[in-house]
Design a protein around this motif. Structure first.
Motif, PDB file in Angstrom:
ATOM      1  N   TYR A 126       0.835  -1.207   0.000  1.00 21.87           N
ATOM      2  CA  TYR A 126       0.000   0.000   0.000  1.00 21.87           C
ATOM      3  C   TYR A 126       0.862   1.248   0.000  1.00 21.87           C
ATOM      4  CZ  TYR A 126      -2.568   3.824   2.280  1.00 21.87           C
ATOM      5  OH  TYR A 126      -3.094   5.047   2.616  1.00 21.87           O
ATOM      6  N   TRP A 129       2.281   1.824  -3.282  1.00 23.86           N
ATOM      7  CA  TRP A 129       1.225   2.245  -4.208  1.00 23.86           C
ATOM      8  C   TRP A 129       0.938   3.734  -4.057  1.00 23.86           C
ATOM      9  CZ3 TRP A 129      -3.879   3.643  -2.542  1.00 23.86           C
ATOM     10  CH2 TRP A 129      -4.786   3.862  -3.581  1.00 23.86           C
ATOM     11  N   VAL A 130       0.821   4.201  -2.821  1.00 25.07           N
ATOM     12  CA  VAL A 130       0.570   5.622  -2.584  1.00 25.07           C
ATOM     13  C   VAL A 130       1.749   6.449  -3.065  1.00 25.07           C
ATOM     14  CG1 VAL A 130       0.245   7.382  -0.804  1.00 25.07           C
ATOM     15  CG2 VAL A 130      -1.004   5.229  -0.665  1.00 25.07           C
ATOM     16  N   LEU A 160      -8.509   6.615   0.097  1.00 24.82           N
ATOM     17  CA  LEU A 160      -7.089   6.337  -0.076  1.00 24.82           C
ATOM     18  C   LEU A 160      -6.418   5.857   1.204  1.00 24.82           C
ATOM     19  CD1 LEU A 160      -5.993   9.333  -2.358  1.00 24.82           C
ATOM     20  CD2 LEU A 160      -6.413   6.968  -3.032  1.00 24.82           C
ATOM     21  N   THR A 161      -7.181   5.604   2.243  1.00 24.97           N
ATOM     22  CA  THR A 161      -6.602   5.137   3.491  1.00 24.97           C
ATOM     23  C   THR A 161      -6.233   3.659   3.404  1.00 24.97           C
ATOM     24  OG1 THR A 161      -8.770   4.564   4.389  1.00 24.97           O
ATOM     25  CG2 THR A 161      -7.930   6.794   4.861  1.00 24.97           C
ATOM     26  N   LEU A 162      -5.367   3.232   4.307  1.00 28.22           N
ATOM     27  CA  LEU A 162      -4.970   1.827   4.351  1.00 28.22           C
ATOM     28  C   LEU A 162      -6.170   0.922   4.627  1.00 28.22           C
ATOM     29  CD1 LEU A 162      -2.854  -0.422   4.358  1.00 28.22           C
ATOM     30  CD2 LEU A 162      -2.320   0.186   6.738  1.00 28.22           C
ATOM     31  N   SER A 164      -9.319   1.340   3.751  1.00 26.78           N
ATOM     32  CA  SER A 164     -10.089   1.165   2.510  1.00 26.78           C
ATOM     33  C   SER A 164      -9.320   0.320   1.501  1.00 26.78           C
ATOM     34  CB  SER A 164     -10.427   2.533   1.911  1.00 26.78           C
ATOM     35  OG  SER A 164     -11.301   3.242   2.772  1.00 26.78           O
ATOM     36  N   TRP A 165      -8.011   0.502   1.435  1.00 32.01           N
ATOM     37  CA  TRP A 165      -7.184  -0.255   0.494  1.00 32.01           C
ATOM     38  C   TRP A 165      -7.208  -1.751   0.818  1.00 32.01           C
ATOM     39  CZ3 TRP A 165      -2.660  -3.183   0.830  1.00 32.01           C
ATOM     40  CH2 TRP A 165      -1.966  -3.411  -0.365  1.00 32.01           C
ATOM     41  N   GLU A 168     -10.427  -3.047  -0.400  1.00 30.75           N
ATOM     42  CA  GLU A 168     -10.438  -3.128  -1.863  1.00 30.75           C
ATOM     43  C   GLU A 168      -9.654  -4.348  -2.352  1.00 30.75           C
ATOM     44  OE1 GLU A 168     -11.871  -1.374  -4.183  1.00 30.75           O
ATOM     45  OE2 GLU A 168     -12.603   0.440  -3.180  1.00 30.75           O
ATOM     46  N   GLN A 169      -8.485  -4.574  -1.772  1.00 33.04           N
ATOM     47  CA  GLN A 169      -7.682  -5.722  -2.181  1.00 33.04           C
ATOM     48  C   GLN A 169      -8.393  -7.035  -1.862  1.00 33.04           C
ATOM     49  OE1 GLN A 169      -4.691  -5.620  -3.903  1.00 33.04           O
ATOM     50  NE2 GLN A 169      -5.166  -3.440  -4.055  1.00 33.04           N
TER      51      GLN A 169
END
Length: 487
Positions: A126, A129-130, A160-162, A164-165, A168-169
């Motif tokens: 993550y 990615w950011v 865009l927070t960890l 939420s990421w 999503e993953q």
């Protein structure tokens, strides 16, 4: 290969989430609709504990099915010192035909050691990615680090927070990346509400006007001079006894906001299961690795044995296709993180594993096996443990080798653990009984923690409060996150 009706397996963990953030103990204002629904459809384990309430040992217990006394990692350290890629939870499930994936905070060391997982996506991915996205306000640019309790609003928007990421993953794995010819085991591991307490909007301000509960302060913790020396030194070292009432309220507002953020992310994960027609045949377990003091007993963080730190939320939702699901019920038997391995392995059609300390939570809830009558907890280096604890679910006894301090609490009459019964003559029999049980358990499972067959007696370090506050800064890796096993 398992038959096609073998259930999918989903483990959802949060980090540092207290037991009293789950109904019926949670504050009335706290919004956790998806965890509430999970409890309505599942079995809530009301007396669940981390037997070593700190990040890495808790995860090793999940992965190994062994208690901290057995796997011997009783403080944060490298997972590879006690775990291999064999005889782990994902290894056994892979052998049973499952596609296994870990997404989120694993806290393994070295961090790319899969310990038996087929695939693994980590917070480090993550952060890269950011960074590649060149977002001008990256994560944790507020300056607050891991284990610093004072809050600071996220420098990233919610999407865009960890948290939420990770959701999503996990959703992408369910929808696109899993092997459709096999059932899956997914460990979705959120890193919140572990500090830094930095929720994004709207979670930063959602509870700003709520009736926030006051910290629980015991007779023994009102003045930390009356607390066990090991506890006093730890809390003075991280300044938690200096937090003002206004700061403590702001801390709790942010902490509860992070929990609702996690709950909403979990809702998206459930939606992915529903969209792919997998939810009904998925066994789902939700739990945390340990709790958080949040100012209770002038404390912060975890590690010590009080319920704020060591007691965890735990819910098991059986597939809708199963009979005798026990939905909406509560099991009051003692449960531990070591129980997760046999629970998942048995659901996958496997057998009880050798050297496994855990119990299948499904058969435990169905009363098909006898419950534990005691659970032992330990924290600290093996050669110098900071506490040794035993509970029967109704009463808890803790021994602190530094200064040979004792605490005993009636958990039913005094759930806030405010009145120490250890020196109360009326409770002498109970204290003696639990102390003897602790010695018995240690003699059988961890004799190295005893001294000449008795509880160890270590001198109290003669360190002033002034010097304690000069020893360690609680905050570290404030922006980019290389692996660090301290928190």
């Amino acid at each position: 290969m398992p038959p096609p009706d073998r259930p999918n397996l989903l483990l959802i963990t949060t980090d540092q989430q207290r037991f009293d953030t789950l109904a019926p103990y949670k504050p009335a204002f706290l919004r956790t609709p998806h965890l509430d629904q999970l409890a309505h459809e599942g079995i809530r384990f009301d007396r669940a504990y981390a037997d070593c309430p700190v990040c890495v040992p808790a995860r090793v217990s999940i992965m190994s099915g062994r208690s901290a006394l057995s796997h011997r990692l009783t403080t944060n350290g490298p997972s590879s010192s006690v775990l291999s890629s064999h005889n782990t939870l994902p290894h056994h499930l892979h052998q049973l035909g499952y596609h296994t994936a870990a997404i989120g905070k694993m806290h393994f060391s070295p961090q790319r050691n899969r310990h038996g997982f087929d695939e693994m996506i980590l917070p480090e991915d993550y952060y890269r990615w950011v960074e590649r996205a060149a977002y001008p306000h990256g994560p944790m640019r507020h300056g607050m680090g891991q284990c610093e309790l004072e809050p600071a609003m996220s420098t990233l928007p919610e999407g865009l927070t960890l948290t939420s990421w990770i959701a999503e993953q996990s959703m992408d794995y369910i929808r696109h990346r899993r092997d459709p010819s096999r059932p899956f085991f997914l460990w979705c591991s959120f890193s919140k509400p572990h500090p830094p307490l930095d929720p994004p909007e709207p979670y930063w301000s959602i509870y700003r006007d709520a009736d926030i509960p006051e910290p629980s302060i015991g007779e023994w913790s009102r003045d930390l001079a009356d607390a066990p020396p090991a506890y006093r030194h730890a809390m003075q070292r991280q300044f938690s006894d200096t937090l003002s009432p206004d700061t403590l309220r702001a801390i709790r507002v942010a902490y509860y906001g992070l929990i609702t953020h996690c709950d909403h992310a979990i809702g998206r994960l459930f939606a992915a299961l529903q969209d792919t027609d997998l939810f009904e045949n998925t066994l789902t377990v939700f739990c945390s690795d340990h709790g958080e003091y949040l100012g209770d007993h002038q404390g912060a963080g975890k590690c010590f044995p009080h319920d704020a730190s060591a007691r965890i939320p735990l819910v098991v939702r059986l597939p809708q296709t199963w009979n005798d699901r026990g939905h909406g019920t509560t099991c009051t038997s003692l449960a531990s993180l070591s129980d997760l391995m046999p629970t998942f392995v048995h659901a996958a059609g496997g057998q009880t594993l050798e050297d496994c300390d855990g119990m299948d939570l499904v058969t435990l809830a169905r009363r098909q096996i006898p419950p534990r009558d005691a659970l032992v907890s330990v924290f600290g280096p093996r050669e110098d443990p900071l506490h040794l604890t035993v509970t029967d679910g109704q009463t808890k006894y803790s021994y602190y080798p530094h200064g040979a301090a004792e605490q005993c609490f009636d958990l039913e009459q005094d759930p806030g653990e405010t009145h120490n019964l250890a020196a109360d003559p009326e409770h002498l029999e109970t204290v003696n009984k639990l102390r003897a049980r602790l010695v018995q358990e240690l003699a059988e499972h961890a004799p190295d923690l005893l001294s000449g067959g008795a509880l160890p007696n270590q001198p109290t370090p003669n360190t002033s409060t002034r010097d304690l506050r000069n020893q360690r800064w609680a905050g570290f890796h404030t922006e980019y996150h290389p692996v660090d096993v301290r928190h």
